[in-house]
Design a protein around this motif. Sequence first.
Motif, PDB file in Angstrom:
ATOM      1  N   ALA A  26     -10.697  14.418  -0.191  1.00 41.47           N
ATOM      2  CA  ALA A  26     -10.272  13.706   1.024  1.00 41.47           C
ATOM      3  C   ALA A  26     -11.248  12.587   1.404  1.00 41.47           C
ATOM      4  CB  ALA A  26     -10.107  14.684   2.184  1.00 41.47           C
ATOM      5  N   LEU A  27     -12.551  12.830   1.251  1.00 45.34           N
ATOM      6  CA  LEU A  27     -13.515  11.780   1.604  1.00 45.34           C
ATOM      7  C   LEU A  27     -13.423  10.599   0.640  1.00 45.34           C
ATOM      8  CD1 LEU A  27     -16.713  13.800   2.640  1.00 45.34           C
ATOM      9  CD2 LEU A  27     -15.253  12.426   4.149  1.00 45.34           C
ATOM     10  N   ARG A  47      -9.058   4.145   0.311  1.00 48.10           N
ATOM     11  CA  ARG A  47      -8.089   3.519   1.235  1.00 48.10           C
ATOM     12  C   ARG A  47      -8.766   2.493   2.134  1.00 48.10           C
ATOM     13  NH1 ARG A  47      -5.534   9.295   2.105  1.00 48.10           N
ATOM     14  NH2 ARG A  47      -3.675   9.150   0.757  1.00 48.10           N
ATOM     15  N   ALA A  48      -9.950   2.804   2.621  1.00 50.05           N
ATOM     16  CA  ALA A  48     -10.644   1.851   3.501  1.00 50.05           C
ATOM     17  C   ALA A  48     -10.980   0.567   2.738  1.00 50.05           C
ATOM     18  CB  ALA A  48     -11.911   2.485   4.081  1.00 50.05           C
ATOM     19  N   ARG A  76       4.515   5.267   6.088  1.00 48.47           N
ATOM     20  CA  ARG A  76       3.393   4.353   5.811  1.00 48.47           C
ATOM     21  C   ARG A  76       3.840   2.890   5.914  1.00 48.47           C
ATOM     22  NH1 ARG A  76       1.740   8.231   1.072  1.00 48.47           N
ATOM     23  NH2 ARG A  76      -0.060   9.319   1.982  1.00 48.47           N
ATOM     24  N   ALA A 111       6.398   7.465   2.248  1.00 48.83           N
ATOM     25  CA  ALA A 111       6.403   6.026   1.972  1.00 48.83           C
ATOM     26  C   ALA A 111       7.029   5.259   3.137  1.00 48.83           C
ATOM     27  CB  ALA A 111       7.169   5.749   0.680  1.00 48.83           C
ATOM     28  N   GLN A 116       2.276   0.159   8.324  1.00 52.80           N
ATOM     29  CA  GLN A 116       1.680  -1.060   7.765  1.00 52.80           C
ATOM     30  C   GLN A 116       2.400  -2.317   8.244  1.00 52.80           C
ATOM     31  OE1 GLN A 116       1.566  -0.066   3.559  1.00 52.80           O
ATOM     32  NE2 GLN A 116       0.340   1.745   4.027  1.00 52.80           N
ATOM     33  N   THR A 134     -14.098   4.294   7.822  1.00 52.88           N
ATOM     34  CA  THR A 134     -13.631   3.103   8.528  1.00 52.88           C
ATOM     35  C   THR A 134     -12.165   2.847   8.202  1.00 52.88           C
ATOM     36  OG1 THR A 134     -14.215   1.532   6.764  1.00 52.88           O
ATOM     37  CG2 THR A 134     -15.945   2.070   8.356  1.00 52.88           C
ATOM     38  N   GLN A 135     -11.608   1.876   8.875  1.00 55.26           N
ATOM     39  CA  GLN A 135     -10.195   1.468   8.760  1.00 55.26           C
ATOM     40  C   GLN A 135      -9.270   2.539   9.354  1.00 55.26           C
ATOM     41  OE1 GLN A 135      -8.672  -1.358   7.996  1.00 55.26           O
ATOM     42  NE2 GLN A 135     -10.544  -2.476   7.520  1.00 55.26           N
ATOM     43  N   ALA A 139      -6.827   4.585   7.112  1.00 57.92           N
ATOM     44  CA  ALA A 139      -7.555   5.495   6.219  1.00 57.92           C
ATOM     45  C   ALA A 139      -8.102   6.688   6.996  1.00 57.92           C
ATOM     46  CB  ALA A 139      -8.689   4.744   5.520  1.00 57.92           C
ATOM     47  N   TYR A 147      -7.094  10.596   6.480  1.00 59.91           N
ATOM     48  CA  TYR A 147      -8.144  11.599   6.273  1.00 59.91           C
ATOM     49  C   TYR A 147      -7.951  12.786   7.205  1.00 59.91           C
ATOM     50  CZ  TYR A 147     -12.560  14.046   6.638  1.00 59.91           C
ATOM     51  OH  TYR A 147     -13.500  15.047   6.678  1.00 59.91           O
ATOM     52  N   ARG A 154     -10.743   9.747  -1.061  1.00 57.66           N
ATOM     53  CA  ARG A 154      -9.473   9.075  -0.781  1.00 57.66           C
ATOM     54  C   ARG A 154      -9.623   8.156   0.435  1.00 57.66           C
ATOM     55  NH1 ARG A 154      -5.168  11.831  -3.212  1.00 57.66           N
ATOM     56  NH2 ARG A 154      -3.690  11.600  -1.493  1.00 57.66           N
ATOM     57  N   ALA A 155     -10.346   8.648   1.440  1.00 58.96           N
ATOM     58  CA  ALA A 155     -10.559   7.833   2.642  1.00 58.96           C
ATOM     59  C   ALA A 155     -11.360   6.575   2.299  1.00 58.96           C
ATOM     60  CB  ALA A 155     -11.271   8.648   3.720  1.00 58.96           C
ATOM     61  N   GLU A 159       0.970   4.166  -2.928  1.00 58.22           N
ATOM     62  CA  GLU A 159       0.765   5.589  -2.612  1.00 58.22           C
ATOM     63  C   GLU A 159       1.972   6.411  -3.084  1.00 58.22           C
ATOM     64  OE1 GLU A 159      -1.618   7.356  -0.428  1.00 58.22           O
ATOM     65  OE2 GLU A 159      -2.791   5.720   0.412  1.00 58.22           O
ATOM     66  N   TYR A 160       3.172   5.834  -2.915  1.00 55.49           N
ATOM     67  CA  TYR A 160       4.382   6.524  -3.392  1.00 55.49           C
ATOM     68  C   TYR A 160       4.307   6.743  -4.902  1.00 55.49           C
ATOM     69  CZ  TYR A 160       9.076   7.326  -5.070  1.00 55.49           C
ATOM     70  OH  TYR A 160      10.161   7.852  -5.727  1.00 55.49           O
ATOM     71  N   GLU A 181      -5.299  14.988   5.972  1.00 56.66           N
ATOM     72  CA  GLU A 181      -5.644  15.745   4.756  1.00 56.66           C
ATOM     73  C   GLU A 181      -6.719  16.801   5.023  1.00 56.66           C
ATOM     74  OE1 GLU A 181      -6.679  12.952   1.685  1.00 56.66           O
ATOM     75  OE2 GLU A 181      -4.637  12.181   1.534  1.00 56.66           O
ATOM     76  N   LEU A 238       0.838  -1.208   0.000  1.00 57.07           N
ATOM     77  CA  LEU A 238       0.000   0.000   0.000  1.00 57.07           C
ATOM     78  C   LEU A 238       0.869   1.253   0.000  1.00 57.07           C
ATOM     79  CD1 LEU A 238      -2.771  -0.922   2.648  1.00 57.07           C
ATOM     80  CD2 LEU A 238      -2.921  -1.108   0.165  1.00 57.07           C
ATOM     81  N   ALA A 239       1.956   1.218   0.776  1.00 53.88           N
ATOM     82  CA  ALA A 239       2.866   2.364   0.834  1.00 53.88           C
ATOM     83  C   ALA A 239       3.535   2.581  -0.519  1.00 53.88           C
ATOM     84  CB  ALA A 239       3.913   2.155   1.923  1.00 53.88           C
ATOM     85  N   GLU A 292       2.108   9.563  -5.700  1.00 48.59           N
ATOM     86  CA  GLU A 292       2.640  10.881  -5.330  1.00 48.59           C
ATOM     87  C   GLU A 292       3.831  11.278  -6.194  1.00 48.59           C
ATOM     88  OE1 GLU A 292       3.425  10.882  -1.131  1.00 48.59           O
ATOM     89  OE2 GLU A 292       1.288  10.775  -0.626  1.00 48.59           O
ATOM     90  N   GLN A 299      -7.790  -1.351   2.395  1.00 41.98           N
ATOM     91  CA  GLN A 299      -7.363  -1.913   3.680  1.00 41.98           C
ATOM     92  C   GLN A 299      -8.291  -3.024   4.165  1.00 41.98           C
ATOM     93  OE1 GLN A 299      -6.840   1.696   6.015  1.00 41.98           O
ATOM     94  NE2 GLN A 299      -5.357   2.455   4.516  1.00 41.98           N
TER      95      GLN A 299
END
Lengths: 218, 218
Positions: free
Chosen positions: A91-92, A98-99, B98, B95, B102, B67-68, B71, B75, A94-95, A74-75, B78, A70-71, A78, A102
Amino acid sequence: MLTLYTYFRSSAAYRVRIALGLKGLPYASAPVHLVRDGGQQHSPAYQAINPQQLVPALTTEDGTVLTQSLAIMEYLDEAYPDRPALLPADALGRARVRALAQAVACEIHPLNNLRVLRYLMQELGTTEAQKTAWYQHWVCTGLDALEAMLASSGATGRFSHGDRPSLADCCLVPQMFNARRFGCPLENYPTIARIVAACEQLPAFQQAAPEQQPDAQA
Amino acid sequence: MLTLYTYFRSSAAYRVRIALGLKGLPYASAPVHLVRDGGQQHSPAYQAINPQQLVPALTTEDGTVLTQSLAIMEYLDEAYPDRPALLPADALGRARVRALAQAVACEIHPLNNLRVLRYLMQELGTTEAQKTAWYQHWVCTGLDALEAMLASSGATGRFSHGDRPSLADCCLVPQMFNARRFGCPLENYPTIARIVAACEQLPAFQQAAPEQQPDAQA
């Protein structure tokens, strides 16, 4: 050049291969065989790269080693912002992505790793049937939750989040590959099945599949 | 007002409590007792909030449920960029943080969850000693890797990454709380011990501790 330490059947490496494909980033594959030689991930040479003795690891263009799928994804998002995004802009959103990622990477996959299945058999003396029941139990528990999250949300589109593939899909497709491989009952997951089918039409997902990897065995 | 669905002893909820404290964000606590009533996380009311039947969940100021734990923490970082950052500014640093987070959240904690320990005892019929050995095995495997990652890197400072607490520390401290609680041998982790001691001097970590929670039992 990016270098990915990978194993064809590793679900976590599979995620990163998809992400690299979606971003359109070329990379060199450095195969680490998780079974051969007692597990090449335990070799001193690989431990010097990743003390976690897990794949994937990614070497960036400046030689930095990154770990944890996951890291790494994301890298990539970015570091290469001009390529297709793996996460939405808000942001919502993205959350949510990600959830969803995960819910696979923290809830399902860690329980069904090679090393965990080995511990069950070797240390706890489970039977083959008990091992399979364990595997299917955690897959179904996790997919029940994911199906509910996806089916109940207006944010779900052709893919897990809207109409573009994301980090969530990078995690979902390898998990479903594993679920099929271990014969998990999948008829209760119509939304997941629909999304996975959409993903599997894209070259990035096709090229990342285990059977397409240079280290895949006959 | 943010609302956190939490359980005092949940390691994942503990992470988010620390993050809320580091960001200086006030929140309401909505306790979900993971043992009482057969597990309140399984109630229809809570399932409607989080189909994963896990804590934590966070309701944002506009009423969206997240959730999670990882994440949720991303959030918060951000959505409240003017508060102290939980991640560094550079992509490689992000990275690294994270991956450290993780290494706990994807490799250690999922194997030692309440539901997993229950499955071991109830479905596989493990003894208490086998359950403890399982717990300690995955904690030590994970902490061995984390200690190597932290001790070998010049990026490690007073905290896991430099001299400011980060997402990595939000995950590390609850994991060490669990490790102590289950009597894991911890003498081989001097770097981790030093970082945890530095964290535990900060009010955000102190106030997030299980025994400080309104739902903590005598």
